[in-house]
Scaffold this active site. Structure first.
Site, PDB file in Angstrom:
ATOM      1  N   ASN A  42      18.571 130.176  68.736  1.00 34.13           N
ATOM      2  CA  ASN A  42      19.818 130.847  69.253  1.00 34.13           C
ATOM      3  C   ASN A  42      19.905 132.436  69.670  1.00 34.13           C
ATOM      4  OD1 ASN A  42      20.010 130.843  66.761  1.00 34.13           O
ATOM      5  ND2 ASN A  42      22.376 130.710  66.619  1.00 34.13           N
ATOM      6  N   ILE A  43      20.251 132.975  70.524  1.00 31.32           N
ATOM      7  CA  ILE A  43      20.511 134.540  70.654  1.00 31.32           C
ATOM      8  C   ILE A  43      21.979 134.752  70.926  1.00 31.32           C
ATOM      9  CG2 ILE A  43      19.765 136.266  72.097  1.00 31.32           C
ATOM     10  CD1 ILE A  43      17.042 134.741  72.614  1.00 31.32           C
ATOM     11  N   GLU A  55      18.328 125.260  71.790  1.00 26.52           N
ATOM     12  CA  GLU A  55      17.720 124.327  72.767  1.00 26.52           C
ATOM     13  C   GLU A  55      17.564 124.807  73.929  1.00 26.52           C
ATOM     14  OE1 GLU A  55      20.348 124.065  70.728  1.00 26.52           O
ATOM     15  OE2 GLU A  55      20.987 122.214  70.277  1.00 26.52           O
ATOM     16  N   CYS A  89      25.240 120.942  71.551  1.00 30.58           N
ATOM     17  CA  CYS A  89      26.387 120.987  72.043  1.00 30.58           C
ATOM     18  C   CYS A  89      26.416 120.342  73.541  1.00 30.58           C
ATOM     19  CB  CYS A  89      26.822 122.633  72.184  1.00 30.58           C
ATOM     20  SG  CYS A  89      25.938 123.281  73.566  1.00 30.58           S
TER      21      CYS A  89
HETATM   22  N1  THU Z   1      24.235 126.594  68.467  1.00 28.26           N
HETATM   23  C1  THU Z   1      22.959 126.180  69.009  1.00 28.26           C
HETATM   24  O1  THU Z   1      21.910 127.238  69.090  1.00 28.26           O
HETATM   25  N2  THU Z   1      22.586 124.913  69.219  1.00 28.26           N
HETATM   26  C2  THU Z   1      23.598 123.900  69.665  1.00 28.26           C
HETATM   27  O2  THU Z   1      23.611 122.889  69.980  1.00 28.26           O
HETATM   28  C3  THU Z   1      24.974 124.504  68.993  1.00 28.26           C
HETATM   29  C4  THU Z   1      25.288 125.900  68.679  1.00 28.26           C
HETATM   30  C5  THU Z   1      24.144 128.223  68.280  1.00 28.26           C
HETATM   31  C6  THU Z   1      25.182 128.840  69.049  1.00 28.26           C
HETATM   32  C7  THU Z   1      25.834 129.816  68.234  1.00 28.26           C
HETATM   33  O3  THU Z   1      24.858 130.833  68.117  1.00 28.26           O
HETATM   34  C8  THU Z   1      25.580 129.243  66.816  1.00 28.26           C
HETATM   35  O4  THU Z   1      24.681 128.261  66.803  1.00 28.26           O
HETATM   36  C9  THU Z   1      27.096 129.004  66.250  1.00 28.26           C
HETATM   37  O5  THU Z   1      27.926 128.313  67.271  1.00 28.26           O
END
Ligand code: THU
Length: 131
Positions: A42-43, A55, A89
């Site tokens: 995640n970025i 993802e 998500c």
């Molecule tokens: N996040 C993900 O990388 N994947 C998901 O499926 C759910 C949420 C990240 C987004 C954000 O940077 C952090 O988790 C908190 O929501």
């Protein structure tokens, strides 16, 4: 590539996470039908909405390299240095449905270090698709 190794790659990918706002380090490892693996993390962004999930980073890397057929994805997350259970998500599920069949495997590494296995059809039933 077995499921356990794919989960390990997702856990390792959490190390690259840029997540100064949530403190949630998420990693993904996406396996193509041809056996290649693309990882993602995640970025986050100070403006919040440009934040992209692990993802979708993995899918963007793979699709931009010409990949179109996918077998499985593993997802792992850490909060405060400990594993946390993060199921994908809704936006990520929709992106998966663009490129993957109903039987695409989604492996979620859980907070107790094992994994749960889903198929896309159960995570996103009755998904939207243009005919
Ligand atoms: N996040 C993900 O990388 N994947 C998901 O499926 C759910 C949420 C990240 C987004 C954000 O940077 C952090 O988790 C908190 O929501």
């Amino acid at each position: 590539m077995n499921v356990k190794d794919l989960c390990e790659l997702a856990i390792t990918a959490t190390d690259k996470s840029y997540s100064p706002y949530s403190g949630c380090k998420v990693g993904a490892a996406l396996l193509t039908k041809g056996g290649k693996i693309y990882t993602g993390c995640n970025i986050e962004n100070s403006s919040f909405s440009p934040t992209i999930c692990a993802e979708r980073v993995a899918f963007a890397k793979a699709v931009s390299e010409g990949e179109r057929e996918f077998k499985a994805i593993a997802i792992a997350a850490k909060k405060d240095g400990k594993l946390a259970t993060f199921t994908p998500c809704g936006v990520c599920r929709q992106v998966m449905s663009e490129f993957c069949d109903d039987d695409f495997t989604v492996l979620v590494v859980t907070s107790d270090g094992i994994y749960k296995e889903y198929v896309l059809a159960e995570l996103l039933p009755a998904s939207f698709k243009l005919d």
